[in-house]
Design a protein around this motif. Structure first.
Motif, mmCIF file in Angstrom:
data_model
loop_
_atom_site.group_PDB
_atom_site.id
_atom_site.type_symbol
_atom_site.label_atom_id
_atom_site.label_comp_id
_atom_site.label_asym_id
_atom_site.label_seq_id
_atom_site.Cartn_x
_atom_site.Cartn_y
_atom_site.Cartn_z
ATOM 1 N N GLU A 207 0.832 -1.206 0.000
ATOM 2 C CA GLU A 207 0.000 0.000 0.000
ATOM 3 C C GLU A 207 0.867 1.257 0.000
ATOM 4 N N GLU A 211 0.834 4.055 -2.857
ATOM 5 C CA GLU A 211 0.622 5.476 -2.570
ATOM 6 C C GLU A 211 1.778 6.314 -3.104
ATOM 7 N N ASP A 305 -8.000 7.972 -3.477
ATOM 8 C CA ASP A 305 -7.674 8.784 -2.308
ATOM 9 C C ASP A 305 -8.688 9.917 -2.225
ATOM 10 N N TYR A 324 -5.721 5.955 -8.141
ATOM 11 C CA TYR A 324 -4.354 5.472 -8.339
ATOM 12 C C TYR A 324 -4.383 4.068 -8.925
#
Length: 393
Positions: A207, A211, A305, A324
């Motif tokens: 993760e 990100e 997000d 994303y």
């Protein structure tokens, strides 16, 4: 039963076991394998002892039956002796009455001295040789029976001792097996916890990488050239700024892959932004306040997000969040207007895991009507029906 003693001595080593597994995945896996083998060995030992125990019990039962038979035989011998004595007494009385013998001979048949040597001499004088021989045989048989009973009693004591010894050995073996099973369960639990921790750490690392990749892409990507002048009461393409946009299946809503900003379809108010039941934990839902679907709710979920908050008013020019390139992509469709994080297709019981629903197909048509690529139908017609007053596109 000497084998039982050897088995009992060998089982003493099974009672002591090692402590809990250490917090290491490899050592726990090795320990699980070792315990599995030890349990197999212990189980075989228990089976062997069960067989020996059953044999010992059968042997004891056979001896008990022989003792009972001997006792019955001895009782019958004594009954025969009593009967023969009665016959001889009758002969003595008859001879006495006929004057063939002296009356004092009757005293010889009193049970207090019937076994004396003098009594036997007079007994032989007045008894027939056949009855006397019968009594002699009965007495010899009774002596043999008494001797056999004594030997059987000794064998019975030894058999009972063997049964008790094997019972203790079997109990010890079963206890060792139970302790092995408990230790195996504990070790497997430790191993599962370690694997879960390792999986969580890997997921967190993935993760973070996703990100960081999304942030790098957002920093370097070029904005898509889109001319957008929203008109109140109309809906617009919410996916117009997504790079590498690729339509996927229609299910509860419509799935897409790509990355970039995702916008609201029309004017509305944010109802929710997160829901842990969805992949990625994001579930942005908003109630439309204008246009043909005013009062209905839209959702955009999964690899996004969020950039909005609950209660915020939005327009088609409001970016809901940054999509994303995660493992799940996004899904967008009709949401329950209560903001509880559930899709309308789910509420209606239309979705069974991978099928196209009526609500998903309707939202795909809405997206196509504003210029976004439609999703890929998995079944046609879709599962379920829409309410009678639901808008069409």
């Amino acid at each position: 039963m000497l084998g039982a003693v050897a088995l009992l001595a060998a089982l003493c080593a099974l009672v002591v076991r090692s402590g809990p597994a250490s917090a290491d995945i490899k050592s726990d896996q090795t320990r699980v394998t070792q315990l599995g083998r030890q349990i197999a060995i212990d189980g075989q030992a228990v089976q062997t002892l069960v067989v020996e125990y059953d044999r010992a019990q059968a042997h004891e039962a056979a001896i008990e039956a022989q003792v009972t038979a001997a006792q019955d035989h001895l009782t019958q011998d004594r009954a025969n002796e009593t009967h023969d004595r009665a016959v001889l007494r009758a002969i003595a009385i008859k001879n006495y009455m006929s004057g063939a013998v002296d009356g004092s001979l009757l005293a010889l048949f009193d049970t207090s001295d019937a076994d004396s040597w003098a009594g036997e001499q007079e007994y032989n004088k007045i008894a027939t040789q056949g009855v006397s021989a019968a009594i002699d045989a009965v007495r010899v048989d009774a002596q043999h029976t008494e001797q056999a009973e004594t030997a059987l009693r000794a064998a019975q004591v030894q058999a009972q001792a063997s049964v008790q010894q094997l019972a203790g050995a079997r109990q010890a073996a079963q206890g060792a097996l139970t302790r092995d099973d408990t230790l195996l369960s504990q070790t497997k639990g430790d191993l599962q916890n370690l694997l879960a921790i390792a999986a969580k750490q890997r997921q967190e690392a993935e993760e973070r990488e996703e990100e960081e990749l999304a942030a790098a892409q957002a920093a370097t990507q070029r904005p898509v050239n889109v001319t957008f002048n929203p008109t109140p009461g109309t809906y617009s393409n919410p996916l117009r700024a997504i790079n590498g946009l690729n339509p996927e299946r229609v299910d509860q809503g419509v799935d897409y892959s790509g990355f970039g900003l995702i916008y609201a379809v029309g004017d509305g108010v944010i109802l929710s932004t997160v829901n842990s039941g969805w992949p990625g934990g994001t579930f942005i839902s908003y109630r439309l306040t204008d246009g043909p679907a005013a009062g209905l709710a839209v959702y955009a979920a999964e690899d996004i997000d969020p950039m909005v908050s609950v209660g915020q008013a939005v327009t088609p020019g409001t970016a809901l969040g940054a999509m994303y390139e995660g493992p799940d992509g996004i899904e967008t469709g009709w949401a329950d207007p209560s903001g509880d994080g559930v899709s309308m297709a789910n509420d209606a019981g239309q979705f069974s895991g991978a099928n196209s629903t009526a609500f998903g197909a309707n939202f795909s048509q809405l997206l196509a009507s504003v210029g976004a690529p439609a999703g890929v139908m998995q079944n046609n017609p879709p599962t379920g029906v829409l309410p009678a007053n639901w808008p069409s596109w």
